[in-house]
Enzyme design. Structure first.
Site, short mmCIF file in Angstrom:
data_model
loop_
_atom_site.label_atom_id
_atom_site.label_comp_id
_atom_site.label_asym_id
_atom_site.label_seq_id
_atom_site.Cartn_x
_atom_site.Cartn_y
_atom_site.Cartn_z
N SER A 15 45.85 37.79 24.87
CA SER A 15 46.06 38.81 25.90
C SER A 15 44.76 39.13 26.64
CB SER A 15 46.60 40.09 25.26
OG SER A 15 46.58 41.12 26.23
N LYS A 66 59.15 44.67 24.31
CA LYS A 66 59.40 45.60 25.42
C LYS A 66 60.75 46.30 25.32
CE LYS A 66 56.56 43.15 28.80
NZ LYS A 66 56.47 42.59 30.15
N ASN A 87 56.89 48.64 29.29
CA ASN A 87 55.60 47.96 29.05
C ASN A 87 54.44 48.94 28.94
OD1 ASN A 87 54.98 48.67 31.70
ND2 ASN A 87 54.01 46.69 32.14
N ALA A 129 67.22 35.09 34.39
CA ALA A 129 67.96 36.35 34.29
C ALA A 129 67.66 37.04 32.98
CB ALA A 129 69.45 36.08 34.44
P1 ATR Z 1 62.12 36.98 29.11
O1 ATR Z 1 62.34 38.31 28.48
O2 ATR Z 1 60.71 36.46 29.06
O3 ATR Z 1 62.68 36.88 30.49
P2 ATR Z 1 64.43 35.73 27.95
O4 ATR Z 1 65.16 37.01 28.03
O5 ATR Z 1 64.54 34.87 26.75
O6 ATR Z 1 62.88 35.95 28.16
O7 ATR Z 1 64.83 34.87 29.25
C1 ATR Z 1 64.31 33.61 29.48
C2 ATR Z 1 64.83 33.13 30.83
O8 ATR Z 1 64.25 31.85 31.10
C3 ATR Z 1 66.32 32.94 30.87
O9 ATR Z 1 66.76 33.23 32.18
C4 ATR Z 1 66.48 31.47 30.53
O10 ATR Z 1 67.68 30.89 30.98
P3 ATR Z 1 69.03 31.04 30.06
O11 ATR Z 1 69.51 32.45 30.27
O12 ATR Z 1 69.97 30.05 30.63
O13 ATR Z 1 68.61 30.75 28.66
C5 ATR Z 1 65.32 30.90 31.29
N1 ATR Z 1 64.85 29.59 30.83
C6 ATR Z 1 64.12 29.32 29.73
N2 ATR Z 1 63.83 27.99 29.66
C7 ATR Z 1 64.40 27.42 30.75
C8 ATR Z 1 64.45 26.08 31.26
N3 ATR Z 1 63.86 25.06 30.63
N4 ATR Z 1 65.12 25.88 32.43
C9 ATR Z 1 65.71 26.91 33.08
N5 ATR Z 1 65.69 28.18 32.66
C10 ATR Z 1 65.04 28.45 31.51
#
Ligand code: ATR
Length: 271
Positions: A15, A66, A87, A129
């Protein structure tokens, strides 16, 4: 006595928040100490209780805590309520904990103030999302873009997220594969694909000529999404360093009532 603050996450060793807040403190003359805490995956609440019990005045919260911080606090700002995530935790005079979320303000300030991108009237594609995307939607929509399209690998999550914000602006949710023939002024990456060096499978040609791309992630090397943006001919392909410093500045302001200058700190951190 020096007021104590810290960032809590897991992992936490990389961080940059301690460095950023130390720079803010030096610049503003505020007498604070800012550390890092490796949060216990099983006992986040205990860690917060211990920190506050030892005189801590405020915390930044990062992945993966968070949402748990949102649950824990006694009261929440409007931004935190919409983000579903906290956060920034502020210890109030009466001993209650207030939760806020400065991520979206950080993104908007970086785009508008640091880079001169006016969000009003723009068509924005927000990829992902999850929590990162949800965290920025309210401040983004408050700038009155023409439209925000949320595109996600799992379409239903994009649709659900869009529904949460229908009263705040023009926002729709689609699957990643649905956005072929659109043409966006700005594409924001809110996915975690970059953690494994990948780019979400977005169709080429959805960025308008002269459009910009923004990766909410940051690393010392250009991220995969920054490289993708440059390949698409983006006029600017930004990473999340400016957002990181701007969200920190807003947290600092919430705690101390003093607004630090961000530009020298961004310059200092940029390798
Ligand atoms: P964060 O809180 O960091 O946003 P999260 O809630 O796990 O983490 O969300 C990760 C996001 O990255 C999701 O939108 C995920 O898509 P899915 O909802 O379909 O899982 C997206 N994501 C992660 N790896 C991906 C990849 N290789 N290609 C496209 N989308 C990805």
């Amino acid at each position: 006595m020096t007021d104590k603050y810290a960032v809590i996450g897991n992992p936490i060793e990389h961080s940059k928040s301690p460095q950023i807040h130390a720079a803010f403190a030096e610049q503003t003359g505020e007498d604070i100490e800012y550390g890092r805490i490796l949060g216990d995956m099983e006992d986040f609440y205990g860690d917060v209780r211990d920190f506050v019990g030892a005189g801590g005045k405020g915390l930044n919260v990062t992945v993966p805590f968070k949402e748990r911080a949102w649950q824990l606090v006694n009261e929440r700002s409007e931004l935190a309520r919409h983000a579903g995530a906290v956060n920034t935790i502020i210890l109030l005079e009466n001993g209650r904990l207030r939760g806020d979320n400065t991520d979206g303000i950080g993104l908007v300030r970086d785009l508008e103030q640091n880079h001169g991108f006016d969000l009003e009237g723009k068509r924005i594609l927000l990829i992902g999302a999850g929590g990162a995307s949800r965290g920025i939607l309210l401040p983004l929509l408050e700038k009155h873009p023409q439209e925000v399209v949320i595109a996600n690998r799992t379409e239903s999550k994009a649709v659900d997220l869009a529904h949460l914000f229908t009263e705040q602006g023009q926002v729709t949710g689609v699957g990643l594969e649905h956005e072929h023939d659109e043409s966006f002024d700005l594409i924001i990456n809110g996915t975690s694909a970059g953690l494994s060096g990948r780019v979400p499978a977005i169709s080429a040609g959805c960025l308008k000529p002269g459009g910009w791309t923004y990766d909410m992630m940051y690393s010392d090397e250009p991220t995969a999404f920054v490289r993708w943006g440059l390949e698409q001919g983006a006029a600017k392909a930004l990473d999340g360093l400016g957002m990181l410093v701007e969200q920190a500045a807003e947290s600092f302001f919430l705690w101390r009532g003093v607004r630090p200058e961000t530009a020298p700190v961004i310059r200092q951190l940029r390798p």
